[in-house]
Scaffold this motif. Structure first.
Motif, PDB file in Angstrom:
ATOM      1  N   GLY A  10      42.129  43.104  43.190  1.00 31.12           N
ATOM      2  CA  GLY A  10      41.705  43.705  41.929  1.00 31.12           C
ATOM      3  C   GLY A  10      40.255  43.407  41.645  1.00 31.12           C
ATOM      4  O   GLY A  10      39.571  42.733  42.415  1.00 31.12           O
ATOM      5  N   CYS A  11      39.793  43.897  40.537  1.00 32.11           N
ATOM      6  CA  CYS A  11      38.375  43.830  40.231  1.00 32.11           C
ATOM      7  C   CYS A  11      38.196  44.060  38.736  1.00 32.11           C
ATOM      8  O   CYS A  11      38.970  44.783  38.126  1.00 32.11           O
ATOM      9  N   GLU A  12      37.199  43.398  38.156  1.00 40.71           N
ATOM     10  CA  GLU A  12      37.055  43.449  36.696  1.00 40.71           C
ATOM     11  C   GLU A  12      36.393  44.749  36.215  1.00 40.71           C
ATOM     12  O   GLU A  12      35.474  45.254  36.861  1.00 40.71           O
ATOM     13  N   ALA A  13      36.841  45.243  35.074  1.00 39.93           N
ATOM     14  CA  ALA A  13      36.163  46.384  34.451  1.00 39.93           C
ATOM     15  C   ALA A  13      36.246  46.266  32.943  1.00 39.93           C
ATOM     16  O   ALA A  13      37.312  46.016  32.385  1.00 39.93           O
ATOM     17  N   PHE A  51      47.540  44.333  33.273  1.00 38.44           N
ATOM     18  CA  PHE A  51      46.890  44.186  31.962  1.00 38.44           C
ATOM     19  C   PHE A  51      45.811  43.106  32.022  1.00 38.44           C
ATOM     20  O   PHE A  51      45.984  42.096  32.701  1.00 38.44           O
ATOM     21  N   ASP A  52      44.736  43.300  31.275  1.00 34.28           N
ATOM     22  CA  ASP A  52      43.794  42.203  31.075  1.00 34.28           C
ATOM     23  C   ASP A  52      44.578  41.067  30.418  1.00 34.28           C
ATOM     24  O   ASP A  52      45.541  41.316  29.681  1.00 34.28           O
ATOM     25  N   ASN A  75      40.469  37.605  31.576  1.00 34.45           N
ATOM     26  CA  ASN A  75      40.333  38.152  32.921  1.00 34.45           C
ATOM     27  C   ASN A  75      40.526  39.657  32.751  1.00 34.45           C
ATOM     28  O   ASN A  75      41.539  40.097  32.209  1.00 34.45           O
ATOM     29  N   HIS A  76      39.527  40.427  33.193  1.00 33.14           N
ATOM     30  CA  HIS A  76      39.528  41.873  32.910  1.00 33.14           C
ATOM     31  C   HIS A  76      39.900  42.716  34.121  1.00 33.14           C
ATOM     32  O   HIS A  76      39.416  43.826  34.279  1.00 33.14           O
ATOM     33  N   LYS A  77      40.751  42.172  34.969  1.00 36.23           N
ATOM     34  CA  LYS A  77      41.112  42.961  36.160  1.00 36.23           C
ATOM     35  C   LYS A  77      42.228  43.961  35.859  1.00 36.23           C
ATOM     36  O   LYS A  77      42.714  44.640  36.753  1.00 36.23           O
ATOM     37  N   GLY A  78      42.645  44.023  34.609  1.00 33.35           N
ATOM     38  CA  GLY A  78      43.735  44.923  34.245  1.00 33.35           C
ATOM     39  C   GLY A  78      43.404  46.389  34.482  1.00 33.35           C
ATOM     40  O   GLY A  78      42.242  46.804  34.420  1.00 33.35           O
TER      41      GLY A  78
END
Ligand code: GCB
Length: 753
Positions: free
Chosen positions: A466-469, A513-514, A529-532
């Motif tokens: 995953g990756c943050e957005a 979900f974040d 953590n914003h990988k949601g």
């Protein structure tokens, strides 16, 4: 018959309590359960949420309860440890914050009884989790009940279970169903009456006996077949004393076969049934882990919408209600205990008791197919014999307790393929972040191919990627920029690589979900953590949500990406559309820009950008609309500005052929000068951390920067590490970072091999 009295309402609550009260205290706050004291401070950053003991007190009057022989207090989740007192007398202690447990109150309950539950989420070295990238929300955060039963009753004090285990085994077109009941104080003359019912409530099998075990049969069984047909039966067990039913329990169950094949992946009822889905952390904004039913339901609806066939319920036992939803909706589930990050020599007993609770409480759920032993447990190294021994113990324990399911674990990216502990469970999965923390997206597929070639008989899956957005945008997405566009690109690439490798037994996006991770300070919003694929308030589905929907869902749809990226500079801008339909036509202010076909469900358009443009995408009967607007200069509100921070990767001076803050540790370590730089930096960090420890500074959530951790973070850039400084209790100033960059600019990059 038993009575279950819910006592969620009106608890007196005190944070940071010390003395156990014997009378209802005055001046305490009144709260209702589900409750967490970290609902706010657990996700606002700073690694400083309250971790300690809090008291919940409530008056219970025996005469106000239904007449019974025994009274049990049932707590469905108190994080992390708790003690129960009645009128000042301690009755029980429980370690583990995610399971159901009960306390026999029968002898202690008087007519004027003060019930106190002292819940504690302070750091210690024996109850998992202690080190992990999520907030350990303290509180009594799930339902609390009093169960009133006769002297003979379905057992309430065996690892939080129901006293009913149902094991269906399919034989031809029928199912043999073994039903085991557990009864406390069963008298010889008492009998058990067991009924199996189909989904409509018709009785399909029935038996009465004084024995506790039953072998029953369902003719022409209707199988539980994942999302395609999640058919459920119900087993009801009654305890009879003569003609009178004195207790009853029931449980739904499902009949299915499955296999995890190292080449063919997951096979459900003889049919290849690819497992592509998500991991779920349970918490949400404003509530922490103190969730209501509608929250669970909303999560499940979103997971169904994205088209997932599987959920990894990370990193701990989730609410019973959620496993029920998984059964009903046909999700294939990975269930696990929070044996995570850091193996604690004193934690063995706790891993065993949490595993026993997980299995006993969830044994009847057809959705669960694997029990997860651990997650990234080799953060401190994979050769520790105690760690390996503990995995063997847990793996054997699981097989002894459950002959119908397999074991698995989620392995740290940096753990070598040939580590001894990899061989222990029946299946493994790896957590890889190539394309985010380090490496690039193209490395994911080949890594799995290499493992598969080396160990063709071990079923391997991808347990995390995953990756943050956040709400940042760009037309030139770059790794590490936290934009919605880079996340979408990353997932397009990962989908193409992972979903086409049939041998992968399951893939799980990190994360649906974040979620709250108070030690994080990244992406311009600390504490999460914003990988949601969806934001922590469940209000916004990021573009990558639709990339999955395009591959996994049969519900026709079309989605234009970049709806929050309106103001654009370029004269011709790229617009991506996701759809599960074969062809998409895009219109700009009513004029067609052409039709595009895409087998990979990702449709790319070049769109003239002049003035204000309304875009409409049409695919079959589906439509979606968005807007773009030509501007002369880049709209700075789309660019990440770290709140507490200091520098972004694009602000950093880079010199061709030399290192910078944007260079990975591994690359820096490729030259002698680089090694010296890293060594001096490490000793500085160590000193700072020792200082924090000595001053009692609680920051850092237990992280320690050891040799093995350095190995793991080899693929991180120095800048990324500095942004994660909160986890180790260290923050750098802008000046310090610029100074470091200057030094790095003098160190040559190693020659490429
Ligand atoms: C992992 C962990 C997970 C983290 C994730 C991340 O590998 O298992 O708990 O949240 O990485 O986002 O870094």
């Amino acid at each position: 018959m038993r009575s279950v009295i819910n006592i969620n309402e009106n608890w007196a609550f005190l944070k940071g309590a010390k003395e156990i009260p014997t009378a209802l205290p005055e001046g305490w706050e009144t709260v209702n359960v589900p409750h967490s004291w970290n609902a706010q401070d657990g996700m606002d950053g700073g690694a400083d949420y309250f971790r300690g003991t809090c008291h919940y007190a409530k008056r219970i009057s025996k005469s106000g309860l239904p007449q019974a022989d025994c009274y049990y207090l049932e707590i469905n989740g108190a994080n992390s440890s708790a003690d129960v007192y009645v009128n000042g007398k301690k009755l029980a202690h429980h370690d583990g914050g995610y399971s159901t447990w009960r306390v026999d109150l029968s002898d202690a309950l008087e007519d004027e009884a003060l019930l106190v539950v002292a819940v504690d989420n302070a750091a210690n070295d024996k109850v998992y989790p202690q080190v992990a990238d999520f907030t350990f929300y303290g509180g009594m955060y799930r339902d609390v009940n009093i169960i009133c039963v006769k002297e003979s009753h379905f057992s309430l004090d065996y690892f939080g279970g129901k006293g009913l285990a149902v094991t269906p085994v399919i034989v031809g077109s029928d199912a043999k169903v073994k039903v085991e009941t557990y009864v406390t104080n069963k008298k010889e003359h008492q009998q058990l009456h067991v009924v199996l019912k189909d989904a409509k409530g018709n009785v399909v099998a029935e038996q009465t006996s004084a024995d506790k075990e039953f072998e029953m049969e369902i003719k022409d069984v209707h199988r539980w077949h994942g999302r395609k047909d999640p058919y459920l039966y119900t087993c009801e067990a009654e305890l009879l004393d003569g003609e009178t039913m004195i207790d009853m329990v029931s449980s739904r169950f499902g009949c299915r076969t499955y296999e995890i094949h190292p080449q063919r992946g997951f096979i459900l009822n003889g049919e290849e049934y690819p497992l592509h889905g998500v991991s779920r952390h349970q918490d949400r904004i404003g509530y922490g882990n103190a969730l209501r039913k509608e929250h669970h339901k909303e999560d499940m609806d979103l997971i169904c919408e994205v088209g997932a066939t599987t959920i990894r319920l990370a990193h701990y036992q989730h609410d019973q209600y959620f496993y029920d939803l998984c059964d009903e909706r046909g999700m294939v589930v990975w269930a696990e205990i929070p044996y995570i990050s850091n193996h604690m020599p004193g934690g063995r007993e706790n891993t065993i008791s949490q595993m026993k609770e997980l299995i006993i409480q969830n044994y009847n759920h057809p959705s669960i197919v694997v029990w997860g032993i651990s997650n990234e447990i080799t953060l401190g190294g994979q050769d520790d014999s105690d760690l390996i021994g503990n995995h063997r113990i847990l793996n054997t324990l699981i097989h002894d307790m459950d002959k119908t399911r397999l074991t698995t674990m989620a392995v740290l990216s940096m753990c070598p393929m040939d580590a001894e502990y990899i061989q222990i469970p029946d299946t493994v999965s790896w957590n890889h972040y190539f394309g985010w923390y380090g490496g690039d997206t193209s490395m994911n597929g080949p890594w799995f191919d290499e493992f598969h070639a080396k160990y063709p008989n071990i079923p391997v899956g991808c347990s995390e990627y995953g990756c943050e957005a956040l709400n940042w945008h760009t037309s030139e997405p770059k790794q590490g920029d936290y934009t919605e566009e880079y996340q979408a690109y990353y997932h397009e690439e990962l989908i193409k690589q992972l979903f086409t490798r049939k041998y992968l037994w399951a893939t799980h996006v990190w994360n649906m979900f974040d979620f709250g991770a108070d030690a994080r300070g990244e992406g311009g919003e600390n504490g999460q953590n914003h990988k949601g694929l969806v934001t922590i308030d469940r209000k916004y589905k990021k573009d990558s949500f639709y990339a999955y929907k395009a591959w996994l869902s049969d519900e026709p749809f079309v989605h234009i990406c970049g709806k929050r990226y309106i103001n654009r500079v370029e004269d011709v801008t790229k617009v991506t559309v996701y759809s599960n339909l074969p062809e998409v036509e895009l219109f700009a202010n009513g004029e067609s820009l052409g039709k595009v076909k895409a087998e990979d469900h990702f449709f790319y358009f070049e769109v003239p950008n002049k003035g204000e443009t309304t875009l409409v995408a049409v695919a079959g009967a589906c439509k979606d609309e968005s807007h773009i607007n030509k501007v002369d200069t880049f709209d700075e509100s789309y660019r990440l500005v770290e709140k507490n921070a200091v520098l972004n990767w694009f602000d950093i001076t880079e010199k061709e052929g030399y290192c910078s803050l944007n260079t990975t540790i591994n690359d820096i370590m490729g030259t002698l000068r680089g090694k010296l730089f890293i060594t001096s930096m490490t000793s500085l960090l160590m000193k700072q951390m020792k200082k924090n420890k000595a001053s009692g500074e609680k920051k850092g959530g237990g992280f320690s920067l050891n040799k093995d951790m350095m190995k793991m973070v080899g693929t991180f850039t120095i800048l990324r590490i500095s942004s994660m400084g909160g986890m180790v209790g260290i923050e750098f100033t802008k000046e310090q970072l610029l100074d470091m960059n200057e030094k790095l600019n003098k160190i040559k990059l190693p020659k490429k091999k």
